[in-house]
Design a protein around this motif. Structure first.
Motif, PDB file in Angstrom:
ATOM      1  N   PRO A 171       0.735  -1.346   0.106  1.00 44.90           N
ATOM      2  CA  PRO A 171      -0.128   0.050  -0.128  1.00 44.90           C
ATOM      3  C   PRO A 171       0.887   1.387  -0.022  1.00 44.90           C
ATOM      4  CG  PRO A 171      -0.134  -1.109   2.074  1.00 44.90           C
ATOM      5  CD  PRO A 171       0.625  -1.938   1.216  1.00 44.90           C
ATOM      6  N   ALA A 172       0.551   2.209  -0.653  1.00 47.91           N
ATOM      7  CA  ALA A 172       1.139   3.575  -0.955  1.00 47.91           C
ATOM      8  C   ALA A 172       0.931   4.268   0.355  1.00 47.91           C
ATOM      9  CB  ALA A 172       0.759   4.162  -2.005  1.00 47.91           C
ATOM     10  N   LEU A 173       2.316   5.174   0.682  1.00 47.29           N
ATOM     11  CA  LEU A 173       2.032   5.886   1.755  1.00 47.29           C
ATOM     12  C   LEU A 173       2.001   7.296   1.460  1.00 47.29           C
ATOM     13  CD1 LEU A 173       4.566   3.829   4.307  1.00 47.29           C
ATOM     14  CD2 LEU A 173       2.123   4.167   4.635  1.00 47.29           C
ATOM     15  N   ALA A 174       1.351   8.003   1.666  1.00 48.51           N
ATOM     16  CA  ALA A 174       1.226   9.552   1.601  1.00 48.51           C
ATOM     17  C   ALA A 174       2.502  10.416   1.845  1.00 48.51           C
ATOM     18  CB  ALA A 174       0.089  10.303   1.800  1.00 48.51           C
ATOM     19  N   GLN A 204      -1.504   8.871   8.245  1.00 51.06           N
ATOM     20  CA  GLN A 204      -1.640   8.523   6.819  1.00 51.06           C
ATOM     21  C   GLN A 204      -2.672   7.788   6.631  1.00 51.06           C
ATOM     22  OE1 GLN A 204       2.063   7.456   4.926  1.00 51.06           O
ATOM     23  NE2 GLN A 204       3.228   8.661   6.401  1.00 51.06           N
ATOM     24  N   GLY A 205      -3.458   7.805   7.530  1.00 49.11           N
ATOM     25  CA  GLY A 205      -4.695   6.815   7.800  1.00 49.11           C
ATOM     26  C   GLY A 205      -4.434   5.412   8.283  1.00 49.11           C
ATOM     27  N   TYR A 206      -3.350   4.942   8.840  1.00 53.38           N
ATOM     28  CA  TYR A 206      -3.092   3.728   9.148  1.00 53.38           C
ATOM     29  C   TYR A 206      -3.373   3.699  10.584  1.00 53.38           C
ATOM     30  CZ  TYR A 206      -1.365   2.328   4.712  1.00 53.38           C
ATOM     31  OH  TYR A 206      -1.159   1.972   3.362  1.00 53.38           O
ATOM     32  N   GLU A 207      -4.221   2.607  11.150  1.00 51.32           N
ATOM     33  CA  GLU A 207      -4.433   2.430  12.412  1.00 51.32           C
ATOM     34  C   GLU A 207      -3.959   1.407  13.111  1.00 51.32           C
ATOM     35  OE1 GLU A 207      -8.923   2.410  12.966  1.00 51.32           O
ATOM     36  OE2 GLU A 207      -8.899   3.592  11.130  1.00 51.32           O
ATOM     37  N   PRO A 208      -3.409   1.603  14.180  1.00 49.37           N
ATOM     38  CA  PRO A 208      -2.803   0.445  15.102  1.00 49.37           C
ATOM     39  C   PRO A 208      -3.936  -0.621  15.381  1.00 49.37           C
ATOM     40  CG  PRO A 208      -2.336   2.538  16.095  1.00 49.37           C
ATOM     41  CD  PRO A 208      -3.378   2.769  14.981  1.00 49.37           C
ATOM     42  N   GLY A 238      -8.553   0.210   6.457  1.00 50.25           N
ATOM     43  CA  GLY A 238      -9.623  -0.794   6.073  1.00 50.25           C
ATOM     44  C   GLY A 238      -9.145  -2.203   6.071  1.00 50.25           C
ATOM     45  N   ARG A 239      -9.871  -3.019   5.291  1.00 51.93           N
ATOM     46  CA  ARG A 239      -9.482  -4.364   5.308  1.00 51.93           C
ATOM     47  C   ARG A 239      -8.482  -4.546   3.804  1.00 51.93           C
ATOM     48  NH1 ARG A 239     -11.892  -8.337   8.359  1.00 51.93           N
ATOM     49  NH2 ARG A 239     -13.299  -7.219   9.745  1.00 51.93           N
ATOM     50  N   ASN A 240      -8.124  -3.556   3.409  1.00 48.55           N
ATOM     51  CA  ASN A 240      -7.109  -3.875   1.868  1.00 48.55           C
ATOM     52  C   ASN A 240      -5.689  -3.478   2.223  1.00 48.55           C
ATOM     53  OD1 ASN A 240      -9.522  -4.966   0.594  1.00 48.55           O
ATOM     54  ND2 ASN A 240     -10.068  -2.874   0.302  1.00 48.55           N
ATOM     55  N   ALA A 241      -5.367  -2.963   3.086  1.00 47.46           N
ATOM     56  CA  ALA A 241      -3.939  -2.623   3.355  1.00 47.46           C
ATOM     57  C   ALA A 241      -3.357  -2.617   4.814  1.00 47.46           C
ATOM     58  CB  ALA A 241      -3.648  -1.167   2.829  1.00 47.46           C
ATOM     59  N   GLY A 242      -2.109  -3.072   4.761  1.00 45.70           N
ATOM     60  CA  GLY A 242      -1.678  -3.405   6.274  1.00 45.70           C
ATOM     61  C   GLY A 242      -0.139  -3.383   6.182  1.00 45.70           C
ATOM     62  N   PHE A 293      12.248   2.411  16.044  1.00 43.13           N
ATOM     63  CA  PHE A 293      11.810   1.841  14.415  1.00 43.13           C
ATOM     64  C   PHE A 293      12.824   1.153  13.857  1.00 43.13           C
ATOM     65  CE2 PHE A 293      11.336   2.525   9.935  1.00 43.13           C
ATOM     66  CZ  PHE A 293       9.963   1.843   9.848  1.00 43.13           C
ATOM     67  N   ARG A 294      12.700   0.058  13.458  1.00 47.56           N
ATOM     68  CA  ARG A 294      13.605  -0.764  12.533  1.00 47.56           C
ATOM     69  C   ARG A 294      13.195  -0.785  10.993  1.00 47.56           C
ATOM     70  NH1 ARG A 294      15.631  -6.954  12.939  1.00 47.56           N
ATOM     71  NH2 ARG A 294      16.980  -6.893  11.242  1.00 47.56           N
ATOM     72  N   ASP A 295      12.038  -1.304  10.753  1.00 50.59           N
ATOM     73  CA  ASP A 295      11.492  -1.209   9.439  1.00 50.59           C
ATOM     74  C   ASP A 295      10.140  -1.822   9.288  1.00 50.59           C
ATOM     75  OD1 ASP A 295      11.208  -4.197   9.622  1.00 50.59           O
ATOM     76  OD2 ASP A 295      13.313  -4.381   8.596  1.00 50.59           O
ATOM     77  N   MET A 296       9.615  -1.671   8.213  1.00 47.80           N
ATOM     78  CA  MET A 296       7.974  -2.106   7.994  1.00 47.80           C
ATOM     79  C   MET A 296       8.193  -2.600   6.514  1.00 47.80           C
ATOM     80  SD  MET A 296       6.815   1.924   7.320  1.00 47.80           S
ATOM     81  CE  MET A 296       5.018   1.490   6.916  1.00 47.80           C
ATOM     82  N   LYS A 297       6.896  -3.664   6.667  1.00 48.40           N
ATOM     83  CA  LYS A 297       6.737  -4.559   5.646  1.00 48.40           C
ATOM     84  C   LYS A 297       5.346  -4.563   5.163  1.00 48.40           C
ATOM     85  CE  LYS A 297      10.981  -7.132   5.882  1.00 48.40           C
ATOM     86  NZ  LYS A 297      11.559  -7.015   7.129  1.00 48.40           N
ATOM     87  N   PRO A 298       4.961  -4.432   3.988  1.00 46.24           N
ATOM     88  CA  PRO A 298       3.576  -4.508   3.657  1.00 46.24           C
ATOM     89  C   PRO A 298       2.963  -6.108   3.908  1.00 46.24           C
ATOM     90  CG  PRO A 298       4.993  -4.404   1.471  1.00 46.24           C
ATOM     91  CD  PRO A 298       5.946  -4.265   2.849  1.00 46.24           C
ATOM     92  N   LEU A 299       1.872  -6.302   4.322  1.00 44.70           N
ATOM     93  CA  LEU A 299       1.262  -7.481   4.417  1.00 44.70           C
ATOM     94  C   LEU A 299       0.448  -8.005   3.245  1.00 44.70           C
ATOM     95  CD1 LEU A 299      -0.492  -7.387   7.832  1.00 44.70           C
ATOM     96  CD2 LEU A 299       1.382  -8.745   7.149  1.00 44.70           C
ATOM     97  N   SER A 300       0.526  -9.272   2.607  1.00 41.32           N
ATOM     98  CA  SER A 300      -0.277  -9.641   1.484  1.00 41.32           C
ATOM     99  C   SER A 300      -1.605  -9.462   2.034  1.00 41.32           C
ATOM    100  CB  SER A 300       0.342 -11.122   1.127  1.00 41.32           C
ATOM    101  OG  SER A 300      -0.265 -11.887   2.412  1.00 41.32           O
ATOM    102  N   LYS A 301      -2.620  -9.564   1.153  1.00 44.23           N
ATOM    103  CA  LYS A 301      -4.174  -9.406   1.522  1.00 44.23           C
ATOM    104  C   LYS A 301      -4.491 -10.620   2.403  1.00 44.23           C
ATOM    105  CE  LYS A 301      -5.532  -6.502  -1.773  1.00 44.23           C
ATOM    106  NZ  LYS A 301      -6.434  -5.598  -2.007  1.00 44.23           N
ATOM    107  N   ARG A 302      -3.860 -11.945   1.798  1.00 45.61           N
ATOM    108  CA  ARG A 302      -4.058 -13.239   2.912  1.00 45.61           C
ATOM    109  C   ARG A 302      -3.584 -13.160   4.343  1.00 45.61           C
ATOM    110  NH1 ARG A 302      -0.421 -17.937   1.079  1.00 45.61           N
ATOM    111  NH2 ARG A 302       0.591 -17.503   2.828  1.00 45.61           N
ATOM    112  N   ASP A 303      -2.165 -12.593   4.363  1.00 46.33           N
ATOM    113  CA  ASP A 303      -1.745 -12.391   5.950  1.00 46.33           C
ATOM    114  C   ASP A 303      -2.775 -11.381   6.669  1.00 46.33           C
ATOM    115  OD1 ASP A 303       0.018 -14.490   5.446  1.00 46.33           O
ATOM    116  OD2 ASP A 303       1.573 -12.812   5.012  1.00 46.33           O
ATOM    117  N   LEU A 304      -2.947 -10.432   6.003  1.00 44.27           N
ATOM    118  CA  LEU A 304      -3.888  -9.192   6.646  1.00 44.27           C
ATOM    119  C   LEU A 304      -5.191  -9.809   6.882  1.00 44.27           C
ATOM    120  CD1 LEU A 304      -4.293  -6.308   7.109  1.00 44.27           C
ATOM    121  CD2 LEU A 304      -5.076  -5.719   4.828  1.00 44.27           C
ATOM    122  N   LEU A 305      -5.863 -10.490   6.098  1.00 46.02           N
ATOM    123  CA  LEU A 305      -6.913 -11.249   6.615  1.00 46.02           C
ATOM    124  C   LEU A 305      -6.961 -12.190   7.727  1.00 46.02           C
ATOM    125  CD1 LEU A 305      -8.762 -11.941   3.061  1.00 46.02           C
ATOM    126  CD2 LEU A 305      -9.560 -10.572   4.731  1.00 46.02           C
TER     127      LEU A 305
END
Length: 119
Positions: A15-18, A38-42, A84-88, A102-114
């Motif tokens: 997911p893109a970060l603004a 940026q709209g990401y919720e813990p 939402g349910r589409n990005a994490g 902070f060290r790093d961040m990795k996007p989650l696949s949709k499967r992992d997010l679900l």
């Protein structure tokens, strides 16, 4: 060359970060605010302390989005953010203080997010 590849992978794969990404060594509470802006919720996937090691209870109780937090070695912790349910993302931190760095961040696949967000 490597410095160019990682940002491109994050742009294409996740997911893109603004705004700007937190940099390594930023206190986690500041990185958390930047992601929230940026709209990401813990997001808490557990009803209790889930993956918290002995000695890391202060981190897990302060940051409900903790996925896991080790009490040895680099004292790595992982935190979950969703939009939402589409990005994490999973954010990784290090350090033994109550506010890790902070060290790093990795996007989650949709499967992992679900797997984290499904009821």
């Amino acid at each position: 060359m490597r410095r160019l590849i990682l940002p491109l992978l994050l742009l294409c794969a996740g997911p893109a970060l603004a705004g700007p990404l937190p940099t390594k060594g930023t206190p986690y509470d500041q990185a958390r605010k930047a992601l929230a802006a940026q709209g990401y919720e813990p997001f808490s996937p557990y009803s209790s302390d889930g993956g918290c090691s002995i000695g890391r209870e202060a981190v897990c109780s302060r940051f409900h989005e903790t996925l896991s937090c080790s009490g040895t070695g680099l004292a790595l912790c992982r935190f979950l953010f969703v939009k939402g349910r589409n990005a994490g993302f999973v954010v990784t931190t290090y350090g033994e203080d109550d506010v890790p760095l902070f060290r790093d961040m990795k996007p989650l696949s949709k499967r992992d997010l679900l797997s984290y967000t499904s009821d």
